[in-house]
Design a protein around this motif. Structure first.
Motif, PDB file in Angstrom:
ATOM      1  N   ASP A   2       0.842  -1.192   0.000  1.00  0.00           N
ATOM      2  CA  ASP A   2       0.000   0.000   0.000  1.00  0.00           C
ATOM      3  C   ASP A   2       0.874   1.237   0.000  1.00  0.00           C
ATOM      4  O   ASP A   2       1.898   1.296   0.684  1.00  0.00           O
ATOM      5  N   GLY A   3       0.463   2.212  -0.783  1.00  0.00           N
ATOM      6  CA  GLY A   3       1.215   3.457  -0.841  1.00  0.00           C
ATOM      7  C   GLY A   3       0.910   4.213  -2.116  1.00  0.00           C
ATOM      8  O   GLY A   3       0.054   3.822  -2.918  1.00  0.00           O
ATOM      9  N   LEU A   4       1.619   5.287  -2.299  1.00  0.00           N
ATOM     10  CA  LEU A   4       1.462   6.121  -3.477  1.00  0.00           C
ATOM     11  C   LEU A   4       2.639   5.872  -4.408  1.00  0.00           C
ATOM     12  O   LEU A   4       3.800   5.969  -3.990  1.00  0.00           O
ATOM     13  N   TYR A   5       2.347   5.536  -5.656  1.00  0.00           N
ATOM     14  CA  TYR A   5       3.357   5.237  -6.651  1.00  0.00           C
ATOM     15  C   TYR A   5       3.206   6.198  -7.814  1.00  0.00           C
ATOM     16  O   TYR A   5       2.126   6.747  -8.044  1.00  0.00           O
ATOM     17  N   SER A  17      11.453   0.675 -21.354  1.00  0.00           N
ATOM     18  CA  SER A  17      11.079   0.862 -19.948  1.00  0.00           C
ATOM     19  C   SER A  17      12.335   1.114 -19.137  1.00  0.00           C
ATOM     20  O   SER A  17      13.342   0.446 -19.327  1.00  0.00           O
ATOM     21  N   PHE A  18      12.228   2.066 -18.233  1.00  0.00           N
ATOM     22  CA  PHE A  18      13.340   2.421 -17.366  1.00  0.00           C
ATOM     23  C   PHE A  18      12.871   2.338 -15.915  1.00  0.00           C
ATOM     24  O   PHE A  18      12.383   3.330 -15.362  1.00  0.00           O
ATOM     25  N   PRO A  19      12.980   1.157 -15.298  1.00  0.00           N
ATOM     26  CA  PRO A  19      12.552   1.010 -13.902  1.00  0.00           C
ATOM     27  C   PRO A  19      13.363   1.916 -12.978  1.00  0.00           C
ATOM     28  O   PRO A  19      14.554   2.132 -13.195  1.00  0.00           O
ATOM     29  N   ALA A  20      12.697   2.425 -11.958  1.00  0.00           N
ATOM     30  CA  ALA A  20      13.346   3.336 -11.013  1.00  0.00           C
ATOM     31  C   ALA A  20      14.198   2.600  -9.992  1.00  0.00           C
ATOM     32  O   ALA A  20      15.041   3.202  -9.354  1.00  0.00           O
ATOM     33  N   GLY A  21      13.977   1.347  -9.800  1.00  0.00           N
ATOM     34  CA  GLY A  21      14.728   0.597  -8.797  1.00  0.00           C
ATOM     35  C   GLY A  21      13.986  -0.657  -8.425  1.00  0.00           C
ATOM     36  O   GLY A  21      13.199  -1.180  -9.206  1.00  0.00           O
ATOM     37  N   ASP A  22      14.227  -1.132  -7.218  1.00  0.00           N
ATOM     38  CA  ASP A  22      13.547  -2.333  -6.742  1.00  0.00           C
ATOM     39  C   ASP A  22      12.047  -2.124  -6.710  1.00  0.00           C
ATOM     40  O   ASP A  22      11.556  -1.053  -6.372  1.00  0.00           O
ATOM     41  N   VAL A  23      11.321  -3.148  -7.076  1.00  0.00           N
ATOM     42  CA  VAL A  23       9.866  -3.089  -7.029  1.00  0.00           C
ATOM     43  C   VAL A  23       9.429  -3.226  -5.574  1.00  0.00           C
ATOM     44  O   VAL A  23       9.846  -4.158  -4.881  1.00  0.00           O
ATOM     45  N   PRO A  24       8.599  -2.314  -5.108  1.00  0.00           N
ATOM     46  CA  PRO A  24       8.206  -2.291  -3.694  1.00  0.00           C
ATOM     47  C   PRO A  24       7.115  -3.294  -3.329  1.00  0.00           C
ATOM     48  O   PRO A  24       5.980  -2.931  -3.099  1.00  0.00           O
ATOM     49  N   TYR A  25       7.477  -4.564  -3.283  1.00  0.00           N
ATOM     50  CA  TYR A  25       6.511  -5.586  -2.889  1.00  0.00           C
ATOM     51  C   TYR A  25       6.491  -5.789  -1.380  1.00  0.00           C
ATOM     52  O   TYR A  25       5.631  -6.462  -0.860  1.00  0.00           O
ATOM     53  N   ASP A  26       7.484  -5.245  -0.666  1.00  0.00           N
ATOM     54  CA  ASP A  26       7.483  -5.392   0.779  1.00  0.00           C
ATOM     55  C   ASP A  26       7.879  -4.065   1.429  1.00  0.00           C
ATOM     56  O   ASP A  26       8.420  -3.176   0.788  1.00  0.00           O
ATOM     57  N   ALA A  29      10.119  -0.848   0.006  1.00  0.00           N
ATOM     58  CA  ALA A  29       9.336   0.356  -0.222  1.00  0.00           C
ATOM     59  C   ALA A  29       9.919   1.533   0.538  1.00  0.00           C
ATOM     60  O   ALA A  29      10.065   2.620  -0.001  1.00  0.00           O
ATOM     61  N   ASP A  30      10.269   1.337   1.799  1.00  0.00           N
ATOM     62  CA  ASP A  30      10.824   2.433   2.580  1.00  0.00           C
ATOM     63  C   ASP A  30      12.136   2.934   1.997  1.00  0.00           C
ATOM     64  O   ASP A  30      12.417   4.128   1.999  1.00  0.00           O
ATOM     65  N   ALA A  31      12.926   2.047   1.441  1.00  0.00           N
ATOM     66  CA  ALA A  31      14.218   2.441   0.873  1.00  0.00           C
ATOM     67  C   ALA A  31      14.049   3.256  -0.397  1.00  0.00           C
ATOM     68  O   ALA A  31      14.914   4.054  -0.744  1.00  0.00           O
ATOM     69  N   ASN A  32      12.935   3.075  -1.116  1.00  0.00           N
ATOM     70  CA  ASN A  32      12.742   3.763  -2.387  1.00  0.00           C
ATOM     71  C   ASN A  32      11.809   4.966  -2.313  1.00  0.00           C
ATOM     72  O   ASN A  32      11.586   5.628  -3.309  1.00  0.00           O
ATOM     73  N   THR A  33      11.237   5.247  -1.183  1.00  0.00           N
ATOM     74  CA  THR A  33      10.312   6.363  -1.062  1.00  0.00           C
ATOM     75  C   THR A  33      11.065   7.677  -1.245  1.00  0.00           C
ATOM     76  O   THR A  33      12.138   7.866  -0.715  1.00  0.00           O
ATOM     77  N   VAL A  34      10.473   8.561  -2.016  1.00  0.00           N
ATOM     78  CA  VAL A  34      11.085   9.865  -2.261  1.00  0.00           C
ATOM     79  C   VAL A  34      10.268  10.936  -1.565  1.00  0.00           C
ATOM     80  O   VAL A  34       9.294  10.652  -0.893  1.00  0.00           O
ATOM     81  N   GLY A  85       6.529  11.117   0.041  1.00  0.00           N
ATOM     82  CA  GLY A  85       6.022   9.772   0.250  1.00  0.00           C
ATOM     83  C   GLY A  85       5.620   9.051  -1.015  1.00  0.00           C
ATOM     84  O   GLY A  85       4.977   8.022  -0.965  1.00  0.00           O
ATOM     85  N   CYS A  86       5.967   9.576  -2.181  1.00  0.00           N
ATOM     86  CA  CYS A  86       5.612   8.951  -3.447  1.00  0.00           C
ATOM     87  C   CYS A  86       6.780   8.097  -3.933  1.00  0.00           C
ATOM     88  O   CYS A  86       7.927   8.528  -3.929  1.00  0.00           O
ATOM     89  N   MET A  87       6.477   6.880  -4.336  1.00  0.00           N
ATOM     90  CA  MET A  87       7.498   5.945  -4.761  1.00  0.00           C
ATOM     91  C   MET A  87       7.527   5.851  -6.289  1.00  0.00           C
ATOM     92  O   MET A  87       6.535   5.468  -6.907  1.00  0.00           O
TER      93      MET A  87
END
Length: 182
Positions: free
Chosen positions: A39-42, A72-81, A85-90, A93-95
């Motif tokens: 759950d979160g904002l992507y 496609s240019f992924p931003a990093g790890d996919v936030p499945y956990d 998610a916390d490591a990629n939040t900018v 609070g948007c990932m």
């Protein structure tokens, strides 16, 4: 929740009857069939451009000096956990999930060659690109089958025919299937 920014770098996309809401629906359809995110904002960005710009990107990032339909240019790890998610939040609070870039001329030519609507082919490319941003790929047969199945599901939710069906397959409505998407 997903925030989608659509950038139009080519006037050709503006001249087409492609609407931003249609592009957004395709991206959301991909998220609807992919493994669920925390759950979160992507956010993701979809760049609608032309062959010249995508050729430059393809040469720079893939070593291929030619246009392609989608990158496609992924931003990093996919936030499945939660940990990822916390490591990629900018800020705010948007990932970021990443960017999808689609070339008009190549997409239009492929749609014409396959006798499918430009909007249907664009939707497929958006779905394909979004699944890449979510960490899926088509490197091996098993991965390719899984990704194609998810693409079919997402497109079916948009009432778009199976892009991989053979031309004589009754499920394809007589439309030629796509051979390859990069």
């Amino acid at each position: 929740m997903l925030d989608i920014e659509i950038l139009r770098h080519s006037e050709a996309w503006n001249a087409s009857n492609i609407s931003d809401p249609m592009v957004e629906l395709a991206a959301r359809a991909a998220l609807g069939v992919a493994p669920p995110l925390k759950d979160g904002l992507y956010e993701m960005t979809i760049v609608l451009t032309g062959d010249a710009e995508i050729s430059d990107l393809n040469r720079k990032w893939r070593g291929k000096d030619q246009p392609t339909n989608v990158l496609s240019f992924p931003a990093g790890d996919v936030p499945y956990d939660a940990e990822t998610a916390d490591a990629n939040t900018v800020h705010g609070g948007c990932m970021p999930l990443g960017d999808i870039v689609i070339a008009f001329e190549t997409t239009e030519a492929e749609a014409a060659e396959k006798a499918i609507l430009l909007s249907d082919h664009l939707s497929h490319l958006v779905v394909h690109g979004a699944l890449h941003l979510l960490g899926l790929n088509h490197q091996g047969d098993t991965d390719a089958e899984q990704m194609e199945d998810l693409e079919r599901q997402a497109l079916a939710s948009l009432s778009i025919s199976d892009p991989y069906a053979a031309p004589d397959d009754p499920a394809s409505d007589g439309k030629a299937g796509l051979v390859e998407i990069l």
